[in-house]
Design a protein around this motif. Sequence first.
Motif, short mmCIF file in Angstrom:
data_model
loop_
_atom_site.label_atom_id
_atom_site.label_comp_id
_atom_site.label_asym_id
_atom_site.label_seq_id
_atom_site.Cartn_x
_atom_site.Cartn_y
_atom_site.Cartn_z
N PRO A 126 61.17 57.54 47.79
CA PRO A 126 62.44 58.25 47.58
C PRO A 126 62.27 59.42 46.62
O PRO A 126 61.43 59.39 45.72
N ALA A 127 63.06 60.47 46.85
CA ALA A 127 63.05 61.64 45.98
C ALA A 127 64.48 62.15 45.86
O ALA A 127 65.32 61.93 46.75
N THR A 128 64.76 62.82 44.76
CA THR A 128 66.09 63.36 44.50
C THR A 128 66.02 64.88 44.52
O THR A 128 65.09 65.47 43.96
N ILE A 129 66.99 65.52 45.16
CA ILE A 129 67.09 66.98 45.16
C ILE A 129 68.33 67.37 44.36
O ILE A 129 69.43 66.87 44.63
N LEU A 130 68.17 68.24 43.39
CA LEU A 130 69.31 68.73 42.62
C LEU A 130 70.25 69.47 43.57
O LEU A 130 69.84 70.44 44.21
N GLN A 131 71.50 69.02 43.66
CA GLN A 131 72.42 69.52 44.68
C GLN A 131 73.42 70.54 44.14
O GLN A 131 74.41 70.83 44.81
N GLU A 132 73.19 71.07 42.97
CA GLU A 132 74.16 71.97 42.38
C GLU A 132 73.48 73.18 41.77
O GLU A 132 72.33 73.10 41.33
N GLU A 133 74.19 74.30 41.78
CA GLU A 133 73.67 75.50 41.14
C GLU A 133 73.88 75.40 39.64
O GLU A 133 74.98 75.12 39.17
N CYS A 134 72.81 75.60 38.87
CA CYS A 134 72.87 75.43 37.42
C CYS A 134 72.71 76.76 36.71
O CYS A 134 72.11 77.70 37.24
N THR A 135 73.22 76.83 35.49
CA THR A 135 73.02 78.01 34.66
C THR A 135 71.61 77.98 34.08
O THR A 135 70.88 76.98 34.18
N THR A 136 71.23 79.08 33.44
CA THR A 136 69.92 79.15 32.80
C THR A 136 69.75 78.03 31.79
O THR A 136 68.73 77.33 31.79
N ASN A 137 70.73 77.85 30.92
CA ASN A 137 70.61 76.81 29.89
C ASN A 137 70.55 75.41 30.48
O ASN A 137 69.82 74.55 29.98
N GLU A 138 71.29 75.18 31.56
CA GLU A 138 71.26 73.86 32.19
C GLU A 138 69.90 73.58 32.79
O GLU A 138 69.36 72.47 32.66
N LEU A 139 69.32 74.58 33.46
CA LEU A 139 67.99 74.39 34.05
C LEU A 139 66.93 74.21 32.97
O LEU A 139 66.03 73.37 33.10
N LEU A 140 67.01 75.00 31.90
CA LEU A 140 66.07 74.83 30.80
C LEU A 140 66.17 73.41 30.24
O LEU A 140 65.15 72.76 29.97
N SER A 141 67.39 72.92 30.06
CA SER A 141 67.59 71.58 29.52
C SER A 141 67.05 70.52 30.46
O SER A 141 66.43 69.54 30.03
N LEU A 142 67.26 70.70 31.76
CA LEU A 142 66.71 69.76 32.74
C LEU A 142 65.19 69.73 32.68
O LEU A 142 64.57 68.65 32.66
N VAL A 143 64.56 70.91 32.64
CA VAL A 143 63.10 70.99 32.58
C VAL A 143 62.60 70.33 31.31
O VAL A 143 61.55 69.67 31.30
N GLY A 144 63.35 70.45 30.23
CA GLY A 144 62.96 69.82 28.97
C GLY A 144 62.96 68.30 29.03
O GLY A 144 62.31 67.64 28.22
N ASN A 145 63.69 67.73 30.00
CA ASN A 145 63.74 66.27 30.16
C ASN A 145 62.65 65.73 31.09
O ASN A 145 62.54 64.52 31.27
N LEU A 146 61.87 66.64 31.69
CA LEU A 146 60.81 66.20 32.59
C LEU A 146 59.57 65.79 31.80
O LEU A 146 59.31 66.29 30.71
N ASP A 147 58.80 64.89 32.38
CA ASP A 147 57.50 64.55 31.80
C ASP A 147 56.43 65.52 32.27
O ASP A 147 55.41 65.69 31.60
N LEU A 148 56.66 66.17 33.44
CA LEU A 148 55.72 67.16 33.94
C LEU A 148 56.41 67.91 35.07
O LEU A 148 57.25 67.35 35.78
N LEU A 149 56.05 69.19 35.23
CA LEU A 149 56.60 70.00 36.31
C LEU A 149 55.49 70.56 37.17
O LEU A 149 54.52 71.14 36.66
N ILE A 150 55.62 70.40 38.48
CA ILE A 150 54.73 71.03 39.47
C ILE A 150 55.54 72.13 40.12
O ILE A 150 56.64 71.88 40.64
N ALA A 151 55.04 73.38 40.10
CA ALA A 151 55.89 74.49 40.54
C ALA A 151 55.15 75.56 41.29
O ALA A 151 53.99 75.88 41.01
N ILE A 152 55.85 76.12 42.27
CA ILE A 152 55.45 77.35 42.95
C ILE A 152 56.18 78.53 42.32
O ILE A 152 55.60 79.60 42.15
N ARG A 153 57.44 78.34 41.97
CA ARG A 153 58.25 79.40 41.39
C ARG A 153 57.74 79.79 40.00
O ARG A 153 57.55 78.93 39.13
#
Length: 363
Positions: free
Chosen positions: A248-275
């Motif tokens: 199972p995987a979860t997809i963020l279903q909402e458009e977030c502001t810059t601060n919201e996305l920064l805060s979400l990334v700060g809660n991750l243990d690791l990020l794999i990214a193309i962007r």
Amino acid sequence: MSDIVISGYYGFANAGDEAMLAAMVEALTDLEPNIKLTVLSGNPEDTRRRHGVDAVYRLNYPEIVRVLAKSRLLISGGGSLLQDVTSDRSLYYYLSIMMLAKKMGKPVMLYAQGIGPVRGSLARGAMRYIGNMVDIITVRDEGSKEELKRLGVTKPPVYVTADPVLALHPVDKQVGRTILRRYALEGATPLIGISVREWKDWPHYKQVLAQSADAIAAEFGARILFLPMQWPEDMEAARKIAGRMKEPATILQEECTTNELLSLVGNLDLLIAIRLHALVFAAVMHTPLIGISYDPKIERFLESLGQTHIGTLQDVMVEGLLEKMRQLWPQRREQDRMQEERIHALRDKAFKNAELALELIRR
């Protein structure tokens, strides 16, 4: 009086570009609180609401002429505006705005741009002709400076700085935790983020990421969260990958502001990214990261952190991604401490962009 007009890829719900604009506005107003900013935007109403600045529609040339007439400087940037890989039309658009400002006698600054690739002979000629008209250029990496030399843009002074978003300070993680709660992910650990984009409808990297995410979920007991940066296009790419997964995987279903996305990334243990700006967000929030390259800008940014990518969209392999994950996982906190000094230096360079812009006005 519109002191500065800013031209860039704004008003298109791209989290990275909106973060760049937020960082530019923050840095410029920190240095000069009374400065007036007007942004050329694809959605002026959203830009006014989101950033608290004036905005005009980016294709309304009579209105653009009006605001340029009142301005003291045109800023073109930041971002990868001057390239003809994703679109040659956008390259000519940004060059036309620069040309218009110069014809009106206004100083022009390229602000923390990532230059190239510029492949077409006509595009290269236009870059050389108009690029040599501008007054000052800052680029976000050494590769962009070298690209300017190859294009023959040699007259303006060129400074290597850093991506404007790196000037942002880390944000509080509570906002991200509140969002994660809505997806039953608050406190989930380990939590691995994946930021993807569509690229030429290629299937290879999607299959690799699906298999890698399954393996990471099984081996590390991780929860997987897809973070769209371009809304809503990135959601579709995430759905294609999640649809190939067994876990199972979860997809963020909402458009977030810059601060919201920064805060979400700060809660991750690791990020794999193309962007690119997902990787920049991880650097700002001191989150361990793994990058996959689709453009030289990814490689250049990772090099600034003393890292390398694990492959391109065409040749990335499951084994390579998992090997990187296994190497990074036990020492991710130690690596963060090693990178902190580099990120601090990049933050100072990012702030230098705004200092140079205001110096140009004062001159």
